[in-house]
Design a protein around this motif. Structure first.
Motif, PDB file in Angstrom:
ATOM      1  N   THR A  64       0.741  -1.041   0.004  1.00 33.33           N
ATOM      2  CA  THR A  64       0.014  -0.024   0.028  1.00 33.33           C
ATOM      3  C   THR A  64       0.820   1.171   0.119  1.00 33.33           C
ATOM      4  OG1 THR A  64      -1.583  -1.292   1.063  1.00 33.33           O
ATOM      5  CG2 THR A  64      -1.946   1.431   1.238  1.00 33.33           C
ATOM      6  N   ASP A  65       1.894   1.355   0.864  1.00 35.91           N
ATOM      7  CA  ASP A  65       2.882   2.439   0.786  1.00 35.91           C
ATOM      8  C   ASP A  65       3.435   2.577  -0.347  1.00 35.91           C
ATOM      9  OD1 ASP A  65       1.999   3.078   3.651  1.00 35.91           O
ATOM     10  OD2 ASP A  65       3.903   2.224   4.442  1.00 35.91           O
ATOM     11  N   LEU A  66       4.030   1.610  -0.964  1.00 40.34           N
ATOM     12  CA  LEU A  66       4.649   1.586  -2.309  1.00 40.34           C
ATOM     13  C   LEU A  66       3.703   2.172  -3.342  1.00 40.34           C
ATOM     14  CD1 LEU A  66       7.734   1.142  -3.388  1.00 40.34           C
ATOM     15  CD2 LEU A  66       6.648  -1.270  -3.949  1.00 40.34           C
ATOM     16  N   THR A  67       2.442   1.649  -3.335  1.00 34.57           N
ATOM     17  CA  THR A  67       1.532   2.161  -4.375  1.00 34.57           C
ATOM     18  C   THR A  67       1.327   3.558  -4.238  1.00 34.57           C
ATOM     19  OG1 THR A  67       0.590  -0.087  -4.397  1.00 34.57           O
ATOM     20  CG2 THR A  67      -0.695   1.550  -5.420  1.00 34.57           C
ATOM     21  N   HIS A  68       1.106   4.074  -3.221  1.00 39.92           N
ATOM     22  CA  HIS A  68       0.671   5.317  -2.678  1.00 39.92           C
ATOM     23  C   HIS A  68       1.820   6.276  -3.221  1.00 39.92           C
ATOM     24  CE1 HIS A  68      -2.586   4.967   0.329  1.00 39.92           C
ATOM     25  NE2 HIS A  68      -2.859   4.371  -0.774  1.00 39.92           N
ATOM     26  N   LYS A  69       3.101   5.735  -2.802  1.00 40.18           N
ATOM     27  CA  LYS A  69       4.431   6.674  -3.466  1.00 40.18           C
ATOM     28  C   LYS A  69       4.413   6.650  -5.059  1.00 40.18           C
ATOM     29  CE  LYS A  69       7.055   5.730   0.797  1.00 40.18           C
ATOM     30  NZ  LYS A  69       8.290   5.030   1.395  1.00 40.18           N
ATOM     31  N   ALA A  70       4.227   5.478  -5.768  1.00 38.81           N
ATOM     32  CA  ALA A  70       4.219   5.451  -7.017  1.00 38.81           C
ATOM     33  C   ALA A  70       3.121   6.512  -7.676  1.00 38.81           C
ATOM     34  CB  ALA A  70       3.980   4.138  -7.534  1.00 38.81           C
ATOM     35  N   GLN A  71       2.081   6.311  -7.024  1.00 36.91           N
ATOM     36  CA  GLN A  71       0.810   7.134  -7.496  1.00 36.91           C
ATOM     37  C   GLN A  71       1.207   8.712  -7.212  1.00 36.91           C
ATOM     38  OE1 GLN A  71      -2.856   6.394  -5.404  1.00 36.91           O
ATOM     39  NE2 GLN A  71      -4.128   6.950  -7.206  1.00 36.91           N
ATOM     40  N   GLU A  72       2.019   8.910  -6.261  1.00 37.37           N
ATOM     41  CA  GLU A  72       2.454  10.455  -6.122  1.00 37.37           C
ATOM     42  C   GLU A  72       3.147  10.743  -7.338  1.00 37.37           C
ATOM     43  OE1 GLU A  72       4.079  11.054  -2.290  1.00 37.37           O
ATOM     44  OE2 GLU A  72       2.293  10.480  -1.194  1.00 37.37           O
ATOM     45  N   VAL A  82       4.644   1.404 -14.794  1.00 32.79           N
ATOM     46  CA  VAL A  82       5.420   0.185 -13.967  1.00 32.79           C
ATOM     47  C   VAL A  82       6.754   1.023 -13.625  1.00 32.79           C
ATOM     48  CG1 VAL A  82       6.651  -1.767 -14.282  1.00 32.79           C
ATOM     49  CG2 VAL A  82       4.513  -1.687 -15.090  1.00 32.79           C
ATOM     50  N   ASP A  83       7.383   1.838 -14.538  1.00 32.31           N
ATOM     51  CA  ASP A  83       8.576   2.650 -14.081  1.00 32.31           C
ATOM     52  C   ASP A  83       8.422   3.316 -12.866  1.00 32.31           C
ATOM     53  OD1 ASP A  83       9.525   1.600 -16.463  1.00 32.31           O
ATOM     54  OD2 ASP A  83       8.925   3.198 -17.638  1.00 32.31           O
ATOM     55  N   ASP A  84       7.253   3.922 -12.490  1.00 33.30           N
ATOM     56  CA  ASP A  84       7.257   4.606 -11.276  1.00 33.30           C
ATOM     57  C   ASP A  84       7.670   3.490 -10.235  1.00 33.30           C
ATOM     58  OD1 ASP A  84       6.264   6.695 -12.565  1.00 33.30           O
ATOM     59  OD2 ASP A  84       4.184   6.129 -12.358  1.00 33.30           O
ATOM     60  N   PHE A  85       7.098   2.190 -10.369  1.00 32.10           N
ATOM     61  CA  PHE A  85       7.360   1.405  -8.906  1.00 32.10           C
ATOM     62  C   PHE A  85       9.076   0.849  -9.153  1.00 32.10           C
ATOM     63  CE2 PHE A  85       2.975   0.757  -9.509  1.00 32.10           C
ATOM     64  CZ  PHE A  85       2.699   0.709  -8.146  1.00 32.10           C
ATOM     65  N   LEU A  86       9.649   0.903 -10.535  1.00 33.26           N
ATOM     66  CA  LEU A  86      11.183   0.564 -10.778  1.00 33.26           C
ATOM     67  C   LEU A  86      12.066   1.661 -10.124  1.00 33.26           C
ATOM     68  CD1 LEU A  86      10.905  -1.058 -14.319  1.00 33.26           C
ATOM     69  CD2 LEU A  86      11.080  -2.333 -11.867  1.00 33.26           C
ATOM     70  N   TYR A  87      11.229   2.851 -10.342  1.00 34.40           N
ATOM     71  CA  TYR A  87      12.247   4.319  -9.670  1.00 34.40           C
ATOM     72  C   TYR A  87      12.275   4.123  -8.168  1.00 34.40           C
ATOM     73  CZ  TYR A  87      13.191   8.873  -8.380  1.00 34.40           C
ATOM     74  OH  TYR A  87      13.645   9.934  -8.067  1.00 34.40           O
ATOM     75  N   LEU A  88      10.944   3.692  -7.610  1.00 27.99           N
ATOM     76  CA  LEU A  88      11.020   3.482  -6.143  1.00 27.99           C
ATOM     77  C   LEU A  88      11.961   2.469  -5.544  1.00 27.99           C
ATOM     78  CD1 LEU A  88       7.108   4.240  -5.517  1.00 27.99           C
ATOM     79  CD2 LEU A  88       9.042   5.735  -4.974  1.00 27.99           C
ATOM     80  N   ILE A  89      12.072   1.583  -6.230  1.00 28.82           N
ATOM     81  CA  ILE A  89      12.936   0.385  -5.580  1.00 28.82           C
ATOM     82  C   ILE A  89      14.299   0.295  -6.269  1.00 28.82           C
ATOM     83  CG2 ILE A  89      10.974  -1.131  -5.140  1.00 28.82           C
ATOM     84  CD1 ILE A  89      11.581  -2.590  -7.688  1.00 28.82           C
ATOM     85  N   LEU A  96      14.953  -4.777  -7.511  1.00 26.18           N
ATOM     86  CA  LEU A  96      14.775  -4.187  -8.842  1.00 26.18           C
ATOM     87  C   LEU A  96      15.144  -5.326  -9.897  1.00 26.18           C
ATOM     88  CD1 LEU A  96      14.750  -1.730 -10.483  1.00 26.18           C
ATOM     89  CD2 LEU A  96      17.061  -1.253 -10.233  1.00 26.18           C
ATOM     90  N   ASN A  97      16.301  -6.218  -9.623  1.00 23.56           N
ATOM     91  CA  ASN A  97      16.587  -7.185 -10.807  1.00 23.56           C
ATOM     92  C   ASN A  97      15.532  -8.229 -10.842  1.00 23.56           C
ATOM     93  OD1 ASN A  97      19.204  -5.865 -11.177  1.00 23.56           O
ATOM     94  ND2 ASN A  97      20.224  -7.167  -9.668  1.00 23.56           N
ATOM     95  N   ARG A  98      14.901  -8.410  -9.550  1.00 23.12           N
ATOM     96  CA  ARG A  98      13.641  -9.544  -9.673  1.00 23.12           C
ATOM     97  C   ARG A  98      12.766  -8.916 -10.441  1.00 23.12           C
ATOM     98  NH1 ARG A  98      11.981 -14.467 -10.417  1.00 23.12           N
ATOM     99  NH2 ARG A  98      10.357 -15.154  -9.285  1.00 23.12           N
ATOM    100  N   CYS A  99      12.208  -7.711 -10.146  1.00 25.71           N
ATOM    101  CA  CYS A  99      11.065  -7.189 -10.970  1.00 25.71           C
ATOM    102  C   CYS A  99      11.459  -7.350 -12.610  1.00 25.71           C
ATOM    103  CB  CYS A  99      10.962  -5.720 -10.570  1.00 25.71           C
ATOM    104  SG  CYS A  99      10.093  -5.598  -8.932  1.00 25.71           S
ATOM    105  N   ARG A 100      12.715  -6.849 -12.928  1.00 23.42           N
ATOM    106  CA  ARG A 100      13.048  -6.716 -14.241  1.00 23.42           C
ATOM    107  C   ARG A 100      13.108  -8.144 -14.937  1.00 23.42           C
ATOM    108  NH1 ARG A 100      18.025  -2.335 -13.882  1.00 23.42           N
ATOM    109  NH2 ARG A 100      16.755  -0.536 -14.051  1.00 23.42           N
ATOM    110  N   GLU A 101      13.183  -9.253 -14.023  1.00 21.21           N
ATOM    111  CA  GLU A 101      13.370 -10.392 -14.577  1.00 21.21           C
ATOM    112  C   GLU A 101      11.888 -10.764 -14.827  1.00 21.21           C
ATOM    113  OE1 GLU A 101      14.112 -14.898 -12.910  1.00 21.21           O
ATOM    114  OE2 GLU A 101      15.269 -13.179 -12.032  1.00 21.21           O
TER     115      GLU A 101
END
Length: 127
Positions: A64-72, A82-89, A96-101
């Motif tokens: 939830t926190d990560l989603t709110h930050k990405a939404q901001e 999706v890049d908003d989430f990648l930026y946060l992590i 980050l590597n696992r998400c990219r995979e």
């Protein structure tokens, strides 16, 4: 009243929701999956329900926190990417590597489904 981490966390949740009462009961979302993951990481095969509920609360709060930050971040552009989430992590390299995979595998699956659908359409048109 002592200010232990548990009471501090529950009081901050109450303050965040604007509710001074105990946190609301909600439907379990990931209990089975978390039980399997906990077992895979060395816990008992059937962990205590309270433990699973606590881990689930932590996971839901993190997502939830990560989603709110990405939404901001996304509201500056007008949409959430999706890049908003990648930026946060970006500073947590294993995540980050696992998400990219996973994103690469998703793209491969999408291409494979598309190729399969095209082949299937050709076969049906030949009949």
């Amino acid at each position: 009243m002592s200010n232990t981490p548990a009471t501090a966390a529950s009081s901050s949740k109450s303050k965040a929701t604007g509710n001074s009462q105990a946190p609301e009961k909600r439907k379990p979302l990931f209990q089975k999956e978390l039980q399997h993951m906990m077992y895979g990481f060395g816990d008992e095969q059937n962990p205590l329900p309270e433990t699973v509920a606590l881990v689930e609360d932590i996971v839901v709060e993190y997502v939830t926190d990560l989603t709110h930050k990405a939404q901001e971040i996304g509201t500056k552009r007008g949409r959430l990417l999706v890049d908003d989430f990648l930026y946060l992590i970006r500073k947590d390299l294993p995540k980050l590597n696992r998400c990219r995979e996973l994103l690469a595998m998703q793209e491969e699956l999408k291409q494979a489904r598309k190729a399969f659908d095209v082949d299937e359409e050709k076969i049906t048109s030949l009949d």
